[in-house]
Motif scaffolding. Structure first.
Motif, short mmCIF file in Angstrom:
data_model
loop_
_atom_site.label_atom_id
_atom_site.label_comp_id
_atom_site.label_asym_id
_atom_site.label_seq_id
_atom_site.Cartn_x
_atom_site.Cartn_y
_atom_site.Cartn_z
N GLU A 88 0.81 -1.22 0.00
CA GLU A 88 0.00 0.00 0.00
C GLU A 88 0.84 1.27 0.00
N ASP A 89 2.14 1.14 0.10
CA ASP A 89 3.03 2.29 -0.03
C ASP A 89 3.33 2.60 -1.50
N THR A 90 2.89 1.75 -2.39
CA THR A 90 3.09 1.99 -3.81
C THR A 90 2.39 3.28 -4.22
N ALA A 91 3.16 4.19 -4.79
CA ALA A 91 2.61 5.51 -5.14
C ALA A 91 3.69 6.31 -5.85
N VAL A 92 3.27 7.42 -6.40
CA VAL A 92 4.22 8.44 -6.84
C VAL A 92 4.46 9.36 -5.65
N TYR A 93 5.71 9.55 -5.33
CA TYR A 93 6.09 10.37 -4.19
C TYR A 93 6.58 11.73 -4.68
N TYR A 94 6.08 12.76 -4.02
CA TYR A 94 6.42 14.14 -4.38
C TYR A 94 7.07 14.84 -3.21
N CYS A 95 8.10 15.62 -3.49
CA CYS A 95 8.62 16.51 -2.46
C CYS A 95 8.09 17.91 -2.72
N ALA A 96 8.02 18.68 -1.66
CA ALA A 96 7.47 20.03 -1.76
C ALA A 96 8.19 20.94 -0.78
N ALA A 97 8.21 22.23 -1.10
CA ALA A 97 8.90 23.21 -0.27
C ALA A 97 7.97 24.36 0.09
N LYS A 98 8.11 24.81 1.31
CA LYS A 98 7.31 25.94 1.82
C LYS A 98 8.24 26.92 2.50
N VAL A 99 8.44 28.09 1.90
CA VAL A 99 9.25 29.12 2.54
C VAL A 99 8.49 29.62 3.76
N SER A 100 9.15 29.61 4.90
CA SER A 100 8.47 29.94 6.15
C SER A 100 9.31 30.86 7.01
N PRO A 101 8.66 31.84 7.66
CA PRO A 101 9.40 32.69 8.58
C PRO A 101 9.67 32.02 9.93
N ARG A 102 9.04 30.88 10.16
CA ARG A 102 9.16 30.22 11.46
C ARG A 102 10.07 29.00 11.37
N ARG A 103 11.09 29.02 12.16
CA ARG A 103 12.15 28.01 12.10
C ARG A 103 11.62 26.58 12.25
N GLU A 104 10.71 26.36 13.16
CA GLU A 104 10.27 24.98 13.43
C GLU A 104 8.83 24.72 12.99
N ALA A 105 8.34 25.51 12.06
CA ALA A 105 6.99 25.26 11.55
C ALA A 105 7.01 24.06 10.60
N VAL A 106 5.97 23.26 10.68
CA VAL A 106 5.79 22.15 9.75
C VAL A 106 4.40 22.27 9.12
N PHE A 107 4.24 21.65 7.96
CA PHE A 107 3.01 21.82 7.20
C PHE A 107 2.59 20.48 6.62
N SER A 108 1.34 20.12 6.85
CA SER A 108 0.86 18.82 6.37
C SER A 108 -0.19 18.95 5.27
N ARG A 109 -0.54 20.17 4.93
CA ARG A 109 -1.51 20.36 3.85
C ARG A 109 -0.80 20.69 2.56
N ALA A 110 -1.20 20.03 1.49
CA ALA A 110 -0.59 20.27 0.19
C ALA A 110 -0.73 21.73 -0.23
N ALA A 111 -1.85 22.32 0.13
CA ALA A 111 -2.12 23.70 -0.28
C ALA A 111 -1.16 24.70 0.36
N ASP A 112 -0.49 24.28 1.41
CA ASP A 112 0.45 25.19 2.08
C ASP A 112 1.76 25.36 1.32
N TYR A 113 2.07 24.45 0.44
CA TYR A 113 3.39 24.42 -0.18
C TYR A 113 3.48 25.30 -1.42
N ASP A 114 4.67 25.90 -1.56
CA ASP A 114 4.90 26.85 -2.65
C ASP A 114 5.44 26.16 -3.90
N TYR A 115 6.24 25.14 -3.71
CA TYR A 115 6.93 24.51 -4.85
C TYR A 115 6.84 23.00 -4.74
#
Length: 126
Positions: A88-115
């Motif tokens: 069930e791990d079979t998939a296309v895997y994507y990496c994404a980047a989110k420029v953030s002003p907060r050092r330890e912020a994390v983001f789990s929503r796809a819509a949050d990512y810039d690239y």
């Protein structure tokens, strides 16, 4: 901006695989990074994220304990170590980047990512 993921591959169930994603053209050192995946016929889903400070991370429940995210800011690269792989791990895997002003912020929503990277296929055979 480019996010270049390593080649995925075919692995047997129970095996391991490490993905990498190297960024260029963006301020990687102040970008939170994420991995998402999309299985055939399914929507893209969150896998893991890591802050740009490197001290905060998060995983989807189904991957917690099996996947490990890490980053090397000197190499502009984020990694996803995947162990105990399942079909069930079979998939296309994507990496994404989110420029953030907060050092330890994390983001789990796809819509949050810039690239986004182009995606890499991971196939787990049972």
């Amino acid at each position: 901006v480019q996010l270049q993921a390593s080649e995925g591959g075919l692995v047997q169930a129970g095996g391991s695989l490490r993905l990498s994603c190297t960024a260029s053209g963006l301020p990687f050192s102040i970008s939170a990074m994420g991995w998402f995946r999309q299985a055939p016929g399914k929507e893209r889903e969150f896998a893991s994220t890591i802050s740009w400070g490197g001290s905060n991370w998060n995983y989807a429940d189904s991957m917690n304990g099996r996947f490990t995210i890490s980053r090397d800011n000197a190499k502009n690269t984020v990694y996803l170590q995947m162990n105990s792989l399942k079909s069930e791990d079979t998939a296309v895997y994507y990496c994404a980047a989110k420029v953030s002003p907060r050092r330890e912020a994390v983001f789990s929503r796809a819509a949050d990512y810039d690239y986004w990277g182009q995606g890499t296929q991971v196939t787990v055979s049972s």
